[in-house]
Design an enzyme around this catalytic site. Structure first.
Site, mmCIF file in Angstrom:
data_model
loop_
_atom_site.group_PDB
_atom_site.id
_atom_site.type_symbol
_atom_site.label_atom_id
_atom_site.label_comp_id
_atom_site.label_asym_id
_atom_site.label_seq_id
_atom_site.Cartn_x
_atom_site.Cartn_y
_atom_site.Cartn_z
ATOM 1 N N ASN A 1 -28.897 7.271 11.478
ATOM 2 C CA ASN A 1 -29.064 7.894 12.792
ATOM 3 C C ASN A 1 -30.380 7.399 13.406
ATOM 4 O O ASN A 1 -31.395 7.328 12.701
ATOM 5 C CB ASN A 1 -29.116 9.417 12.635
ATOM 6 N N PHE B 1 -25.280 11.465 8.426
ATOM 7 C CA PHE B 1 -25.971 11.417 7.132
ATOM 8 C C PHE B 1 -25.735 12.672 6.284
ATOM 9 O O PHE B 1 -26.144 12.734 5.131
ATOM 10 C CB PHE B 1 -27.474 11.229 7.332
ATOM 11 N N GLU C 1 -37.660 20.960 5.170
ATOM 12 C CA GLU C 1 -38.258 20.085 6.182
ATOM 13 C C GLU C 1 -38.511 20.830 7.486
ATOM 14 O O GLU C 1 -37.869 20.595 8.503
ATOM 15 C CB GLU C 1 -37.329 18.873 6.394
ATOM 16 N N GLN D 1 9.674 27.543 -28.652
ATOM 17 C CA GLN D 1 9.063 26.646 -27.688
ATOM 18 C C GLN D 1 7.602 26.407 -28.068
ATOM 19 O O GLN D 1 7.008 27.179 -28.809
ATOM 20 C CB GLN D 1 9.155 27.231 -26.273
ATOM 21 N N TYR E 1 1.175 26.868 -25.024
ATOM 22 C CA TYR E 1 0.848 26.473 -23.656
ATOM 23 C C TYR E 1 0.045 25.177 -23.564
ATOM 24 O O TYR E 1 0.108 24.472 -22.554
ATOM 25 C CB TYR E 1 0.056 27.588 -22.971
ATOM 26 N N ASN F 1 -32.124 6.260 5.805
ATOM 27 C CA ASN F 1 -31.419 7.376 6.429
ATOM 28 C C ASN F 1 -29.912 7.184 6.262
ATOM 29 O O ASN F 1 -29.244 6.613 7.113
ATOM 30 C CB ASN F 1 -31.797 7.424 7.915
ATOM 31 N N ASN G 1 -35.848 22.179 9.797
ATOM 32 C CA ASN G 1 -34.930 21.272 10.484
ATOM 33 C C ASN G 1 -33.663 21.043 9.679
ATOM 34 O O ASN G 1 -32.563 20.979 10.222
ATOM 35 C CB ASN G 1 -35.651 19.938 10.744
ATOM 36 N N ARG H 1 2.978 22.643 -23.730
ATOM 37 C CA ARG H 1 4.192 22.930 -22.950
ATOM 38 C C ARG H 1 3.908 22.999 -21.449
ATOM 39 O O ARG H 1 4.755 22.618 -20.637
ATOM 40 C CB ARG H 1 4.821 24.245 -23.439
ATOM 41 N N TYR I 1 -34.987 8.237 18.686
ATOM 42 C CA TYR I 1 -35.426 8.952 17.475
ATOM 43 C C TYR I 1 -35.748 7.978 16.341
ATOM 44 O O TYR I 1 -34.974 7.056 16.036
ATOM 45 C CB TYR I 1 -34.350 9.932 17.002
#
Length: 788
Positions: free
Chosen positions: A383, A400, A483, A347, A350, A263, A486, A353, A82
């Site tokens: 590849n 890839f 593509e 206290q 948030y 690639n 593919n 704390r 390929y």
């Protein structure tokens, strides 16, 4: 914390130290050596942002030829491979004998990205001729942002180094000459212009990598950043000119080498590595800023007691709680979580704390993302792959597909939004007098009716956090088939990494605003404590002088004095939105019933009370105004601060010369110096070739018509840890007075007044973050608390 857990703080700190070491080694002429398996994020940052030289281990270069021989043997046997004697992607059903021509065609035909026709005032015509700004006058492109369409140079450099490391593994069928040519580009500072958009990161980053391939070939249709052979100025030229001027030979591709170049996931990975480095730094920063927020809000260390993480033992939570608790050491502004008076919160809210429970999971995500990116930096992602250990067999697969990078970047971006939400909540709490426990509205140091100094900051951070929320959305979920069908699955990793950089920039701006607000708030706390220290004996004296005659005995007087002081402090916190004179008039009117309840019922009580009240209002007003002026002239909150606040406060006040801000400091004058004439066009903006890392860091430099201070510190660590002195670690007693020093701000450097705005000061902090210099004191905080 589990034995197998390596903390995020330790990982980030080690990476920062190694980065500094790499830079120092480069200054001594020592190059980094890559072998396909040893590229970490710190090395990517060192090479791409700081120009560190590198090479590939000689043994690795020798082994590359084995895969080349195996490839050619298969071709000689007539095997179909390929991308070597077939077409590409959905066109892989075609065959060809023109294996060399195929590689050259592949590189050239992938140059499909959109790039500006002009860069930084010059452009390249059809024949490669440089066009002047005059030739382009009137075009709409002059109104566009050039940086929208091509990658910053650091991204391109990161892409090249990751690709070199991948090919060095010896599974791709490329000659050592290809790697040497890629290294030669960076050695000679030749960096291709790569389109910002156009990759779906499915078959790797095909189009972006093709521009690197074109630069290696000396393609006159590919533009690069390079130094001119005539005057040494950096400019955009064509690849053939740049190679010729640097005496570099263009490469001539052999079978598979074009495919091996383009690639792979190198661009997504390189860009992600830079993002991961910045995200790790901001994650550490968030803990330092949280510690500062606890102090600025007079919060409790109790929230970070080990008991909470012991009973809910998530590794990230354990780490954050331990860090913040240690960073608050020596603070005189925090409480121990003891008794609270009626009407006060038992206290903290948030935003502080629950910070360890909030940041902890983000650190765990960042560690996983860091690992994913590091693995990808050392992976072979093209590849087909050629395994010389299995008789040179070619394997066709899909390494890839960059989904691992997408996964890392999605987690990172989500974590950045979480950090931003916390910093935003802390900052708005600081600015709001209903929430900040006694600080004035908008953190003004002047009369509240006349100064609203941080109101634009309050609005800006809301805009920034809203944008962060949008950017946290997934990019990888928007896949489109491509593509010829593919590439029906594609990772969109580069898109995700790009948006992560955008999120990082937004969060850095938010953090910069928060740092500015924190230092202002800490000064206001210190000024308040100084006022209370000055005024308390005056109040005690006036009370004794004016009210002893209406009280039965000294014990009753002392009890009244104690009660009045307690009530005075409460009323002082409740009246921060009032101007000084009416504020103290209101406070002492409100204290009169306290005196009446304690005094004997005598006719003369009321006159004594009115006299006492009048004297106290006058004394409090005068004392407060004097304290404000005195403190403004020699502001120094460090005697009251813990480890984290002390370091960052000193850096902001001393290194950046950003003052405790009052309205009179916002000088509406023209700057005495003109903006820089940037020799490097816009792609340099993201480079972060940090002034903090240069040999001249911290020295004066010429800029326009006046000298300015380069407010950056060299990124280096002294042996044995960070530099400290005894004074830094003292717990100062209440009688301490900061040594008076002249008040010099950025707007008054060298005795010359410059234009100053809240935005200009925040911009200085932002630049210090982006250059890396502000991370020095931040990581020094980790050194001091000895993270594990």
């Amino acid at each position: 914390m589990t034995a197998s857990w390596m903390s995020h703080s330790s990982t980030s700190s080690s990476e920062w130290i190694v980065l500094a070491q790499n830079i120092r080694q480069n200054e001594r002429g020592e190059f980094l050596k890559l072998d396909g398996q040893n590229l970490d994020i710190g090395k990517v940052v060192a090479i791409s942002r700081h120009g560190i030289r590198f090479s590939v281990e000689n043994e690795k270069l020798k082994t590359l030829e084995q895969s080349v021989r195996a490839l050619h043997a298969d071709l000689d046997r007539g095997k179909v491979i390929y991308g070597v004697n077939t077409g590409f992607g959905g066109s892989a059903d075609t065959r060809t004998h023109g294996v060399v021509e195929l590689q050259n065609m592949l590189i050239r035909e992938l140059h499909g990205g959109i790039l500006p026709t002009s860069v930084g005032g010059t452009g390249v015509g059809r024949q490669g001729k440089l066009l002047s700004g005059e030739d382009q006058k009137g075009t709409l492109l002059r109104e566009s942002s050039y940086s929208k369409n091509y990658m910053p140079e650091s991204w391109a450099r990161a892409s090249i180094v990751v690709r070199v490391n991948s090919l060095a593994s010896g599974y791709s069928g490329v000659r050592s000459d290809i790697l040497k040519s890629m290294i030669g580009l960076l050695k000679n500072d030749i960096v291709p212009l790569i389109p910002l958009r156009g990759s779906i990161s499915a078959s790797g980053d095909l189009m972006p990598l093709s521009y690197i391939g074109g630069a290696l070939q000396g393609d006159p249709g590919v533009r690069v950043w390079a130094k001119s052979a005539h005057d040494g100025r950096r400019r955009v030229t064509t690849a053939d000119v740049a190679l010729r001027e640097s005496s570099l030979a263009p490469i001539h591709l052999k079978p598979k080498e074009g495919l091996a170049l383009i690639n792979g996931t190198a661009v997504s990975t390189g860009v992600a590595a830079l993002a991961m480095h910045d995200a790790n730094c901001l994650a550490v920063t968030s803990q330092v800023l949280t510690a500062m927020s606890v102090e600025a809000l007079c919060g409790a260390k109790e929230s970070f007691d080990p008991i909470f993480a012991k009973l809910r033992p998530h590794p990230g939570q354990i780490e954050v709680a331990r860090n913040i608790h240690k960073l608050l050491a020596d603070s005189r502004l925090t409480t121990d979580g003891g008794d609270h008076g009626e009407g006060s919160l038992r206290q903290d809210r948030y935003s502080t704390r629950t910070a360890s429970q909030w940041i902890g999971p983000v650190l765990e995500d960042f560690l996983l993302a860091n690992r994913q990116v590091t693995i990808e930096c050392n992976s072979v992602t093209d590849n087909p792959l050629i395994d010389v250990e299995r008789d040179g067999k070619s394997f066709h697969g899909g390494n890839f597909q960059a989904k691992a990078i997408t996964s890392a970047m999605e987690k990172t971006r989500s974590g950045l939004q979480s950090i931003g939400q916390m910093l935003f909540a802390q900052c708005t709490e600081l600015i709001n007098p209903r929430l900040n426990f006694g600080l004035p509205p908008n953190l003004t140091a002047d009369e509240p009716s006349e100064s609203f100094i941080l109101k634009p900051l309050d609005i800006m951070i809301a805009a920034l956090q809203s944008e962060l929320g949008f950017l946290s959305n997934s990019a990888g979920s928007h896949v489109q088939s491509a593509e010829m069908g593919n590439q029906a699955l594609n990772s969109l990793a580069l898109i995700s990494a790009r948006y992560t950089h955008t999120a990082l920039d937004v969060l850095t701006q938010l953090a910069s605003a928060h740092v500015f607000a924190l230092c202002q708030a800490l000064d206001l706390r210190a000024m308040r404590l100084q006022f209370l220290e000055d005024f308390k004996p005056l109040l005690m004296k006036d009370t004794e002088a004016n009210l002893s005659g209406v009280l039965c005995n000294k014990a009753q007087l002392q009890g009244l004095q104690s009660l009045l002081w307690h009530k005075f402090n409460l009323l002082l916190d409740q009246t921060t939105s009032m101007d000084t004179a009416p504020r103290f008039a209101h406070i002492f009117r409100s204290l009169q019933p306290v005196v009446l309840d304690a005094a004997d019922e005598r006719p003369e009580t009321l006159p004594f009370l009115k006299k006492w009240s009048r004297h106290c209002v006058e004394r409090a007003t005068q004392s407060f105004q004097k304290c404000r002026e005195d403190y403004s002239n020699c502001a120094d909150a460090t005697p009251f601060l813990g480890i984290a606040s002390r370091r960052i406060y000193r850096y902001i006040r001393n290194e950046l010369s950003i003052p405790f801000l009052r309205t009179k400091d916002l000088i509406n004058l023209r700057p005495t110096s003109s903006p820089d004439n940037n020799d490097c066009p816009p792609s340099q903006n993201e480079e972060l070739r940090s002034p903090s890392l240069s040999p001249d860091a911290g020295r004066k430099r010429k800029r326009g018509t006046s000298e300015e201070i380069d407010h950056t510190a060299k990124l280096e660590r002294p042996a044995g840890g960070c530099e400290t002195n005894h004074h830094e670690h003292q717990v100062h007693d209440s009688s301490h007075r900061p040594e008076k020093r002249s008040r010099t701000s950025y707007s008054e450097k060298d005795g010359k007044k410059r234009s100053a705005t809240v935005g200009s000061y925040i911009s200085l902090i932002y630049e210090a973050f982006r250059s890396g210099s502000l991370y020095n004191p931040i990581f020094e905080c980790l050194d001091e608390i000895k993270v594990v």
